[in-house]
Scaffold this active site. Structure first.
Site, PDB file in Angstrom:
ATOM      1  N   PHE A  24     -43.361   0.456 -40.311  1.00 56.64           N
ATOM      2  CA  PHE A  24     -42.088   1.035 -41.553  1.00 56.64           C
ATOM      3  C   PHE A  24     -43.484   1.451 -42.827  1.00 56.64           C
ATOM      4  O   PHE A  24     -44.782   0.313 -42.960  1.00 56.64           O
ATOM      5  CB  PHE A  24     -41.583   0.316 -41.903  1.00 56.64           C
ATOM      6  CG  PHE A  24     -40.892   0.902 -43.896  1.00 56.64           C
ATOM      7  CD1 PHE A  24     -39.572   1.664 -43.366  1.00 56.64           C
ATOM      8  CD2 PHE A  24     -41.218   0.318 -44.170  1.00 56.64           C
ATOM      9  CE1 PHE A  24     -39.691   2.281 -44.711  1.00 56.64           C
ATOM     10  CE2 PHE A  24     -40.714   0.431 -45.747  1.00 56.64           C
ATOM     11  CZ  PHE A  24     -39.801   1.903 -45.624  1.00 56.64           C
ATOM     12  N   GLY A  25     -43.982   2.746 -43.102  1.00 59.52           N
ATOM     13  CA  GLY A  25     -44.971   2.985 -44.104  1.00 59.52           C
ATOM     14  C   GLY A  25     -44.140   3.289 -45.450  1.00 59.52           C
ATOM     15  O   GLY A  25     -42.663   4.047 -45.444  1.00 59.52           O
ATOM     16  N   TYR A  26     -44.920   2.909 -46.464  1.00 59.07           N
ATOM     17  CA  TYR A  26     -44.060   3.401 -47.596  1.00 59.07           C
ATOM     18  C   TYR A  26     -44.732   3.998 -49.029  1.00 59.07           C
ATOM     19  O   TYR A  26     -44.133   4.167 -50.040  1.00 59.07           O
ATOM     20  CB  TYR A  26     -42.489   1.887 -48.362  1.00 59.07           C
ATOM     21  CG  TYR A  26     -44.099   0.810 -49.149  1.00 59.07           C
ATOM     22  CD1 TYR A  26     -44.837   0.267 -47.319  1.00 59.07           C
ATOM     23  CD2 TYR A  26     -44.476   0.330 -49.755  1.00 59.07           C
ATOM     24  CE1 TYR A  26     -45.903  -0.768 -47.876  1.00 59.07           C
ATOM     25  CE2 TYR A  26     -46.386   0.041 -50.410  1.00 59.07           C
ATOM     26  CZ  TYR A  26     -46.544  -1.022 -48.760  1.00 59.07           C
ATOM     27  OH  TYR A  26     -47.584  -2.005 -49.142  1.00 59.07           O
ATOM     28  N   GLY A  27     -45.829   3.758 -48.741  1.00 62.49           N
ATOM     29  CA  GLY A  27     -47.349   4.666 -49.622  1.00 62.49           C
ATOM     30  C   GLY A  27     -47.843   5.785 -48.670  1.00 62.49           C
ATOM     31  O   GLY A  27     -47.519   6.225 -48.024  1.00 62.49           O
ATOM     32  N   SER A  28     -49.001   5.288 -49.187  1.00 60.88           N
ATOM     33  CA  SER A  28     -50.269   5.891 -48.284  1.00 60.88           C
ATOM     34  C   SER A  28     -49.798   6.623 -46.660  1.00 60.88           C
ATOM     35  O   SER A  28     -49.893   7.398 -45.974  1.00 60.88           O
ATOM     36  CB  SER A  28     -51.158   6.021 -48.312  1.00 60.88           C
ATOM     37  OG  SER A  28     -51.838   4.677 -47.407  1.00 60.88           O
ATOM     38  N   GLU A  99     -56.564  -0.276 -44.189  1.00 62.27           N
ATOM     39  CA  GLU A  99     -55.667  -1.103 -45.154  1.00 62.27           C
ATOM     40  C   GLU A  99     -55.934  -2.623 -44.983  1.00 62.27           C
ATOM     41  O   GLU A  99     -55.389  -3.487 -45.267  1.00 62.27           O
ATOM     42  CB  GLU A  99     -53.657  -1.123 -44.285  1.00 62.27           C
ATOM     43  CG  GLU A  99     -53.363   0.458 -44.296  1.00 62.27           C
ATOM     44  CD  GLU A  99     -53.788   1.071 -45.347  1.00 62.27           C
ATOM     45  OE1 GLU A  99     -54.394   1.345 -47.060  1.00 62.27           O
ATOM     46  OE2 GLU A  99     -53.557   2.140 -45.727  1.00 62.27           O
TER      47      GLU A  99
END
Ligand code: BEZ
Length: 187
Positions: A24-28, A99
């Site tokens: 799940f990606g919520y930023g970059s 990251e």
């Protein structure tokens, strides 16, 4: 915990026998998709909010003048929208380095916008990491973002690209949009 999380993440999950896993990606990760994926779907996770509470010394700032980037903070009842990617475990060899400044991989339940659920992973920088900055008024966060620049470019570009992506996904992230409004007012 040391901000460099590469070794922590390598030891966290045993991917043996696993061909693919949801991330799940919520930023970059929403807009900087520099990794191969098998499938991509808009999705959300429950009980978390996006906050610009993590320092960036390596991408959107420097050790002397850190930028601010997003992490997730627990908030019962909240929903955070983002993008889910089904990836091969080998992708984490790249993403754990990208990251590395304080983010650990955690298991989470994803809800797909098209319906249905799946277990997956999400990177979160928790408050015990050395680069965690925590709460500040959104106007102060905007002032810090306005001047920070790192090897990946201006911190403001990160903010603007994320805000545009969230509008496209239909995420009403009042925190991100408030910082964006401050930045635009002062530019
Ligand atoms: C993400 O977009 O999900 C993400 C944000 C910060 C660090 C790692 C991943």
């Amino acid at each position: 915990m040391s901000a460099d999380t590469i070794e922590h993440n390598r030891k966290r999950f045993d991917f043996s026998g696993i061909k693919s896993i949801w991330l799940f990606g919520y930023g970059s990760l929403i807009y900087k998709v520099d990794f191969p994926f098998l499938e991509q779907r808009p999705a959300s996770i429950q009980g978390w909010v996006r906050r610009f509470w993590q320092a960036s010394h390596d991408h959107r700032g420097t050790a002397e003048a850190p930028g601010r980037v997003v992490t997730l903070i627990e908030q019962p009842g909240a929903v955070c929208k983002g993008m889910a990617f089904r990836v091969s475990p080998s992708v984490f060899e790249h993403l754990d380095v990208r990251e590395k400044n304080g983010y650990l991989r955690f298991s989470t339940t994803l809800t797909f916008e098209s319906g249905g659920h799946a277990e997956g992973l999400v990177y979160i920088a928790t408050e015990d990491n050395e680069a965690f900055l925590g709460h500040a008024p959104e106007a102060d966060i905007a002032r810090q973002i306005a001047t920070a620049v790192g090897p990946s470019g201006p911190n403001s570009e990160y903010l603007f690209r994320l805000a545009d992506s969230l509008r496209t996904l239909g995420d009403e992230c009042t925190h991100t949009f408030a910082i964006e409004a401050c930045l635009k007012k002062n530019s």
